[in-house]
Structure formats: structure tokens, C-alpha cells
Scaffold this motif. Structure first.
Motif, short mmCIF file in Angstrom:
data_model
loop_
_atom_site.label_atom_id
_atom_site.label_comp_id
_atom_site.label_asym_id
_atom_site.label_seq_id
_atom_site.Cartn_x
_atom_site.Cartn_y
_atom_site.Cartn_z
N GLU A 89 0.81 -1.21 0.00
CA GLU A 89 0.00 0.00 0.00
C GLU A 89 0.85 1.27 0.00
O GLU A 89 0.39 2.33 -0.43
CB GLU A 89 -0.93 0.00 1.22
N GLU A 90 2.10 1.17 0.44
CA GLU A 90 2.97 2.35 0.48
C GLU A 90 3.14 2.95 -0.91
O GLU A 90 3.34 4.16 -1.04
CB GLU A 90 4.33 2.02 1.12
N ASN A 91 3.04 2.13 -1.95
CA ASN A 91 3.21 2.65 -3.32
C ASN A 91 2.11 3.66 -3.66
O ASN A 91 2.40 4.75 -4.14
CB ASN A 91 3.22 1.51 -4.33
N ILE A 92 0.88 3.31 -3.41
CA ILE A 92 -0.23 4.22 -3.74
C ILE A 92 -0.23 5.41 -2.79
O ILE A 92 -0.54 6.53 -3.18
CB ILE A 92 -1.60 3.48 -3.79
N GLU A 93 0.15 5.18 -1.54
CA GLU A 93 0.21 6.28 -0.58
C GLU A 93 1.27 7.29 -1.00
O GLU A 93 1.06 8.50 -0.92
CB GLU A 93 0.50 5.76 0.83
N PHE A 94 2.41 6.80 -1.47
CA PHE A 94 3.46 7.69 -1.95
C PHE A 94 2.98 8.46 -3.18
O PHE A 94 3.16 9.68 -3.27
CB PHE A 94 4.73 6.90 -2.28
N ALA A 97 0.58 11.09 -2.08
CA ALA A 97 1.27 12.16 -1.36
C ALA A 97 1.98 13.10 -2.34
O ALA A 97 1.98 14.32 -2.16
CB ALA A 97 2.27 11.57 -0.37
N CYS A 98 2.56 12.53 -3.40
CA CYS A 98 3.21 13.34 -4.43
C CYS A 98 2.20 14.20 -5.19
O CYS A 98 2.47 15.37 -5.50
CB CYS A 98 3.99 12.46 -5.40
N GLU A 99 1.05 13.62 -5.48
CA GLU A 99 0.00 14.39 -6.16
C GLU A 99 -0.45 15.56 -5.29
O GLU A 99 -0.64 16.68 -5.77
CB GLU A 99 -1.21 13.49 -6.48
N ASP A 100 -0.59 15.32 -4.00
CA ASP A 100 -0.97 16.38 -3.07
C ASP A 100 0.14 17.43 -2.99
O ASP A 100 -0.14 18.63 -2.97
CB ASP A 100 -1.26 15.77 -1.68
N LYS A 109 4.34 25.19 3.59
CA LYS A 109 3.62 23.91 3.52
C LYS A 109 4.36 22.94 2.60
O LYS A 109 4.40 21.74 2.86
CB LYS A 109 2.19 24.12 3.02
N MET A 110 4.94 23.47 1.53
CA MET A 110 5.68 22.63 0.59
C MET A 110 6.88 21.99 1.31
O MET A 110 7.13 20.80 1.16
CB MET A 110 6.13 23.46 -0.61
N ALA A 111 7.59 22.78 2.10
CA ALA A 111 8.75 22.27 2.83
C ALA A 111 8.32 21.22 3.85
O ALA A 111 8.97 20.18 4.00
CB ALA A 111 9.48 23.42 3.53
N THR A 112 7.22 21.47 4.52
CA THR A 112 6.71 20.52 5.51
C THR A 112 6.33 19.20 4.86
O THR A 112 6.70 18.13 5.34
CB THR A 112 5.47 21.11 6.23
N LYS A 113 5.61 19.29 3.75
CA LYS A 113 5.18 18.08 3.05
C LYS A 113 6.37 17.33 2.46
O LYS A 113 6.42 16.10 2.50
CB LYS A 113 4.17 18.42 1.96
N PHE A 152 9.54 15.51 -6.61
CA PHE A 152 9.41 14.06 -6.49
C PHE A 152 9.00 13.38 -7.79
O PHE A 152 8.67 12.20 -7.79
CB PHE A 152 8.39 13.71 -5.39
N ASP A 153 9.03 14.10 -8.91
CA ASP A 153 8.54 13.55 -10.18
C ASP A 153 9.22 12.24 -10.60
O ASP A 153 8.55 11.30 -11.00
CB ASP A 153 8.66 14.57 -11.31
N LEU A 154 10.53 12.18 -10.51
CA LEU A 154 11.23 10.97 -10.95
C LEU A 154 10.83 9.78 -10.07
O LEU A 154 10.48 8.72 -10.59
CB LEU A 154 12.75 11.17 -10.91
#
Length: 182
Positions: A89-94, A97-100, A109-113, A152-154
Motif C-alpha cells: 500500500e505504500e506505493n499508492i500512498e506515496f 502524497a506526491c500528487e498532493d 507547507k511545501m517544505a513541511t510536506k 518528487f517527479d522521478l
């Protein structure tokens, strides 16, 4: 110095020191406010909204691409449950999270995320570490120095490809999918 490090070529040691320095700089940069960040509080889980079960024709369209599954709320929930059953499940969560992260406008907020994503998914030994190669980790780490929506695109594309080539096929052979297609 430990025996293992002494055996490494000098160039590797210098590169590791450079990465350590860059990480130290990242953690010190006040404009990214990394040093002011309070641990990221977990959001209370929202009650899942009642999703409308799709008809078999709509479910059959999911087979055209992983994007079809991910853009359909019921498809996403079903695929996520499938990944949970496979302990991946970590794959879809990651990916989510990247989409968010991409939608985030505020630098703070960007730095926090970014810090949360790195610690949870990228950092070796993270709670939900995803399976990416060393090169991708290095690129992502370098991208953290100068944050942008593409940081995180790559790594995200590697995980998307992993899900598409590996989990996606098994998903369509799963009982969960077969029940929906009937």
C-alpha cells in the motif's frame, strides 16, 4: 573511521561528505523553514464517503490504463485495498502524497510536506519506504535542496511504473476486480 569506509575510494567519501553538507544546508535554510517545522501532525481520518459502486462497463474501462483506475474514486479505493492485501500500500500512498505535494502553493507547507514525504517514503528505513533505486533516491535528495512541484517527479514516475507493470496486472486477476466486473 570504520573499516568499511576506509575501503571506499576517496571520490565516494568526498561525494558522501558533499551530500551530508547539502543535507545540513537544507535543514538550516530559513527560507524553506525546515528548521522551524514542528512534527507533521497526522490528520484525523475522515469517514470514508459512501462511494457509488460503478457498473460493470465502467469497471471494464479501468483495464485501459492505471490512470483510469486512479482517477475513479471507487477504482482508487478498490486498487488501494488490493495493494493493502499485497502489503504494498505504500506505493499508492506515496503516489497520492506526491500528487498532493504538487498542488501545494505555500513554500512553508511545501517544505513541511517534502520533509514528511522524504522521511516516510524515500529515506532508508522510513515507515513506508518505497522500492526505488539508488540513482532515483540521489536525484530526489538533490531536488530537496531547491523545492518545486517537480521535486518528487522521478520517484513518483518510478513507483507509478512499478504499480503499472507489477500490481496492475494482478489487480485485474484479483477476486476484488472480478466481483466488480460481474
Amino acid at each position: 573511521m570504520c573499516k568499511g569506509l576506509a575501503a571506499l575510494p576517496q571520490t565516494c567519501l568526498e561525494r558522501a561528505k558533499g551530500i551530508k553538507t547539502k543535507l545540513g544546508t537544507l535543514l538550516q535554510k530559513p527560507e524553506n523553514a525546515i528548521d522551524l517545522i514542528i512534527p507533521y501532525p497526522e490528520k484525523p481520518e475522515k469517514k470514508p464517503e459512501k462511494l457509488q459502486k460503478p457498473n460493470p462497463e465502467e469497471v471494464a474501462q479501468w483495464g485501459q490504463s492505471l490512470d483510469r483506475v486512479l482517477t475513479n474514486s471507487y477504482g482508487l479505493a478498490t486498487f488501494r485495498n488490493f495493494l493493502r492485501s499485497e502489503f504494498s500500500e505504500e506505493n499508492i500512498e506515496f503516489w497520492l502524497a506526491c500528487e498532493d505535494f504538487k498542488k501545494t502553493k505555500s513554500p512553508l507547507k511545501m517544505a513541511t510536506k517534502a520533509k514528511k514525504i522524504y522521511e516516510d517514503f524515500i529515506q532508508t528505513g522510513g515507515n513506508k519506504e518505497v522500492n526505488i533505486d539508488h540513482f532515483t533516491k540521489d536525484v530526489t535528495l538533490r531536488n530537496l535542496v531547491d523545492l518545486s512541484a517537480t521535486t518528487f517527479d522521478l520517484a513518483q514516475s518510478r513507483i507509478y511504473t512499478l504499480m503499472e507493470r507489477d500490481s496492475f496486472g494482478r489487480f485485474f486477476r484479483s477476486e476484488q476486480y472480478q466481483e466488480l466486473i460481474k
